[in-house]
Design an enzyme around this catalytic site. Structure first.
Site, PDB file in Angstrom:
ATOM      1  NE  ARG A 286      -4.067  -2.232   2.068  1.00 51.73           N
ATOM      2  CZ  ARG A 286      -4.667  -2.689   2.812  1.00 51.73           C
ATOM      3  NH1 ARG A 286      -4.835  -2.389   3.349  1.00 51.73           N
ATOM      4  NH2 ARG A 286      -5.366  -4.145   2.431  1.00 51.73           N
ATOM      5  NE  ARG A 301      -2.131   4.559   8.523  1.00 52.94           N
ATOM      6  CZ  ARG A 301      -3.947   4.463   8.053  1.00 52.94           C
ATOM      7  NH1 ARG A 301      -4.396   3.860   7.068  1.00 52.94           N
ATOM      8  NH2 ARG A 301      -4.489   4.079   8.875  1.00 52.94           N
ATOM      9  CD  GLU A 373      -9.412  -1.576   9.977  1.00 55.73           C
ATOM     10  OE1 GLU A 373      -9.948  -0.484   9.802  1.00 55.73           O
ATOM     11  OE2 GLU A 373      -9.862  -2.524   8.889  1.00 55.73           O
ATOM     12  CB  SER A 376     -11.952  -5.227   7.820  1.00 54.21           C
ATOM     13  OG  SER A 376     -12.828  -4.409   7.343  1.00 54.21           O
ATOM     14  NE  ARG A 414      -3.591  -1.632  10.551  1.00 52.80           N
ATOM     15  CZ  ARG A 414      -4.734  -1.131  10.033  1.00 52.80           C
ATOM     16  NH1 ARG A 414      -5.630  -1.080  10.858  1.00 52.80           N
ATOM     17  NH2 ARG A 414      -4.138   0.112  10.188  1.00 52.80           N
TER      18      ARG A 414
END
Length: 452
Positions: A286, A301, A373, A376, A414
């Site tokens: 990403r 991130r 988070e 998802s 994460r």
RNA sequence: GGAGAGAUGCCGGAGUGGUUGAACGGGACGGUCUCGAAAACCGUUGUGCUCUUAUGGGUACCGAGGGUUCGAAUCCCUCUCUCUCCGCCA
């Protein structure tokens, strides 16, 4: 992404009536938009999608249909004219027909060009229309997500808990400095037990999802832009979330959702094979364009990470059930890691365009003293299958679009944050949760290396 | 990377530029026959868009996109993919 805050209001009752998948002929396409214009407008307002204009879509479509009718009338005459010339005939009669054919050919070319333009404009406008929304989804923005469930209790530390960066440094688990030299910021090396932890998490997650009927896959880490687009990514342009490979028509994937969903592009599936559950391990890349400063420290991130993903192709009737199933698998995985978490139902304004409904699991992160988070899962109904052209045959043997769903089994960095921070001890060591020990040679604890 | 071959319907496989949506074979489905089954025989067997809807009609689609032509599955160009051989590589 545009985030707009909304006040809560009454659910528009019309949305309760709306069940796109209950009607055989309905879909979120031009026909659906035309026939449900007010609902579509309302949905766009709730989601805060500024550049979506359903009225323009309808107008452009009307124009398109007119051009289709005119174009096809000319084609019909052209075909008839050509048919007349099959056999023998006097030369002057033939040349007359040829002249007529030439005229028609010119007319047709001009109409075809107009039609092509009209379709391009329509598709452009259509691209901005997001999926419809489940009636239970809370209306609002990022902060309006509805907490559905709280599992476990955040531990009360009898010492000052460290963040994962400190733990990672003290136990020699994560090396950001070297990565900064080699690849730049937001990359990292995992070392020692952290390296093993990634492999353990991947194996653990793969085993859980496999035991729940997901067929394991290792997917490519690159994909064509057309597939990215069909899944709902924006592969090109300034704000693109993904990397492009120079000189090749390929992108680094942002998630295995792209490669798993794209896998059956163009296929017609057998109804008895649905729901079809597939799972995949891949690396994810990403750019995080525009995300600087937002929780950018540490592993939260990053530009590259490993992830085990679930994906499912279902009939419209099955998708909600499978969505709940994916959520339950995610809960099983995080419960197994002994990490406190909460489940939230993401609000309208925070849903990506493909999602009809999205549940996140947020794990407790002691250093931030809040939930963050970690997984998802989205039900995308027909949004992706329509673009990927993935269908099944219903009981009347008619092809219909499948529903697609995706869910995170484990996003490694994460999960590592949650493990390091939640399972740290006063002496600086970290307890490895039991569920992972079989995948780490029975190791129970991560301690500072002697002499370090 | 170099050389060659190929891509047609659910599958196999034809297809001189002009009733080819596509021969032929297989499969699947329906029917006849049978106590039942097999065999045999008969029939059916695509999708998108669009108009009209009771039915029905038009149009497009033979890997994808362009081009030539009055007319293209058929000729030309580009691209993608598959196979064979050579080279390279973990």
């Amino acid at each position: 992404m545009l985030l707009v805050r909304f006040g809560f209001g009454c659910y528009p009752c019309a949305i309760h009536i709306l069940k796109p998948f209950d009607r055989g002929d309905s879909m979120l396409d031009v026909k659906f938009i035309r026939e449900n214009l007010e609902l579509v407008r309302e949905n766009i307002r709730n989601r805060g999608v500024g550049n979506a204009d359903p009225d323009q879509v309808v107008a452009l479509n009307t124009q398109r249909v007119e051009l289709i009718q005119q174009t096809e009338a000319i084609r019909k005459e052209r075909n008839e004219n050509a048919q007349k010339m099959k056999g023998q005939m006097p030369p002057e009669e033939r040349s007359e027909l040829i002249e007529r054919g030439k005229e028609l050919k010119e007319q047709l070319a001009s109409y075809e060009e107009k039609l092509g333009q009209a379709e391009e404009e329509l598709n452009h406008a259509l691209k901005n229309i997001p999926n419809m929304t489940h009636p239970d989804v809370p209306i609002g923005g990022e902060d309006d997500a509805k907490e559905l469930e709280l599992v476990g209790t955040p531990r009360s530390f009898e010492f000052q808990p460290k963040d994962h960066l400190t733990i990672g440094k003290e136990l020699d688990l994560i090396d950001f400095e070297s990565a900064a030299d080699v690849t730049g910021s937001s990359f990292y090396y995992l070392k020692n037990e952290a390296a093993l932890l990634e492999l353990a998490l991947v194996n653990y997650a793969m085993n859980v999802i496999t035991s729940r009927g997901y067929i394991p896959h290792l997917t490519p880490d690159l994909a064509r832009p057309a597939i990215l687009e069909a899944i709902g990514f924006n592969p090109r342009g300034e704000e693109s979330q993904v990397y492009n490979v120079e000189g090749h028509d390929l992108c680094l994937i942002g998630t295995a959702e792209i490669t798993l969903g794209g896998m059956l592009s163009g296929k017609i599936l057998r109804k008895e094979d649905l729901p079809m559950r597939v799972g995949g391990f891949s690396h994810c890349f990403r750019t995080e364009a525009g995300a600087h400063g937002r929780e950018s420290r540490g592993l939260y991130r990053v530009h590259q990470f490993s992830k085990v993903e679930m994906f499912a192709f279902t009939t419209p009737e099955q998708s909600e059930e499978v969505h709940a199933e994916m959520l339950s698998i995610e809960k099983e995985i995080y419960s197994g890691l002994e990490i406190p978490f909460r489940v939230v139902d993401i609000a309208t304004g925070d849903l990506g365009a493909p999602a009809y409904r999205k549940f996140d699991i947020e794990a407790w992160m002691p250093s931030r003293e809040t939930y963050g988070e970690v997984t998802s899962t989205s039900n995308c109904t027909e949004f992706q299958s329509r673009r990927l052209n993935i269908r099944y045959r219903d009981d009347e043997n008619q092809p219909r679009f499948v529903h697609t769903l995706n869910g995170t089994a484990v996003a490694v960095p994460r999960a590592i944050i949650a493990i390091l921070e939640n399972h740290q001890n006063a002496d600086g060591s970290v307890r490895i949760p039991e569920a992972l020990r079989p995948y780490m040679g029975g190791r129970e604890i991560i301690e500072a290396r002697k002499g370090a």
